[in-house]
Design an enzyme around this catalytic site. Structure first.
Site, PDB file in Angstrom:
ATOM      1  N   ASP A   1       0.883  -1.157   0.000  1.00  0.00           N
ATOM      2  CA  ASP A   1       0.000   0.000   0.000  1.00  0.00           C
ATOM      3  C   ASP A   1       0.930   1.219   0.000  1.00  0.00           C
ATOM      4  O   ASP A   1       2.114   1.115   0.353  1.00  0.00           O
ATOM      5  CB  ASP A   1      -0.878  -0.037   1.256  1.00  0.00           C
ATOM      6  CG  ASP A   1      -1.744   1.199   1.386  1.00  0.00           C
ATOM      7  OD1 ASP A   1      -2.360   1.604   0.381  1.00  0.00           O
ATOM      8  OD2 ASP A   1      -1.799   1.765   2.489  1.00  0.00           O
TER       9      ASP A   1
ATOM     10  N   ASP B   1       0.038   5.097   1.034  1.00  0.00           N
ATOM     11  CA  ASP B   1      -0.104   6.046   2.138  1.00  0.00           C
ATOM     12  C   ASP B   1      -0.142   5.313   3.477  1.00  0.00           C
ATOM     13  O   ASP B   1      -0.969   4.429   3.688  1.00  0.00           O
ATOM     14  CB  ASP B   1      -1.371   6.885   1.951  1.00  0.00           C
ATOM     15  CG  ASP B   1      -1.331   7.692   0.660  1.00  0.00           C
ATOM     16  OD1 ASP B   1      -0.234   8.054   0.202  1.00  0.00           O
ATOM     17  OD2 ASP B   1      -2.412   7.941   0.090  1.00  0.00           O
TER      18      ASP B   1
END
Length: 193
Positions: free
Chosen positions: A20, A22
């Site tokens: 992922d 952020d």
């Protein structure tokens, strides 16, 4: 358009790490990361990506970017963030194989927004892999982990970003490895020879 580079060699699923963005690679914000100036990477995460590459792992990114659908920033701005990320990783001797992103909002009924598997399937197709079973999915939220699990990835939760909150609010994470950050996970994984 997402960044991509075709691999000439077949990637084994256990040698793919999907991240992922952020909260895993860069600081997250409840107000969204809306500009290149707001995109602030964790220096240890950049080093970790290069470390994984040097140990023979392919690294790809799967990121929800609903700020585009919400009108907070555009795809050109997102591309500038990803260009900067790529530059930083390459400066450390690493490489990001593919960045898949979902520009849709939660009510758009797309197939790519995590926890749906669309972004991961895009990575699988882009890298010419038959399966993602046994690959690693590293995230800071339950939706990251669910997306990975739906295609057979092994789950890793980092405590950065929303990770602590995710850990505190979900008790069904017994099949999930938990690490303080991406660097700690990379250190562990690179020792598993």
């Amino acid at each position: 358009m997402p960044l991509s580079n075709k691999h000439s060699l077949k990637i084994r699923p256990n040698k793919l790490v999907i991240l992922d963005r952020d909260g895993v690679i860069n600081h997250d914000s409840d107000a969204y990361i809306k500009s290149l100036e707001e995109w602030v990477p964790y220096p240890s995460a950049i080093d970790a990506i290069a470390q994984l590459n040097k140990a023979g792992y392919t690294v790809a990114i799967a990121t929800n970017q609903s700020g585009i659908a919400r009108g907070y920033y555009d795809e050109t701005t997102l591309q500038s963030m990803h260009d900067r990320l790529t530059e930083l990783v390459e400066a450390k001797g690493g490489r990001i194989a593919h960045i898949a992103y979902c520009p849709h909002g939660p009510d758009d009924q797309c197939a790519c927004r995590k926890p749906l598997p669309g972004l991961l399937l895009q990575i699988q197709q882009q890298l010419g892999m038959d399966s993602l079973t046994g690959s690693w999915m590293v995230g800071d939220s339950l939706r990251d982990l669910k997306a990975g699990e739906s295609v057979g990835c092994r789950s890793v939760l980092v405590r950065t970003g929303k990770g602590e909150k995710t850990l505190a609010s979900h008790t069904n994470l017994e099949n999930t490895l938990v690490y303080p950050d991406l660097a700690a996970f990379a250190d562990w994984l690179c020792q598993q020879r």
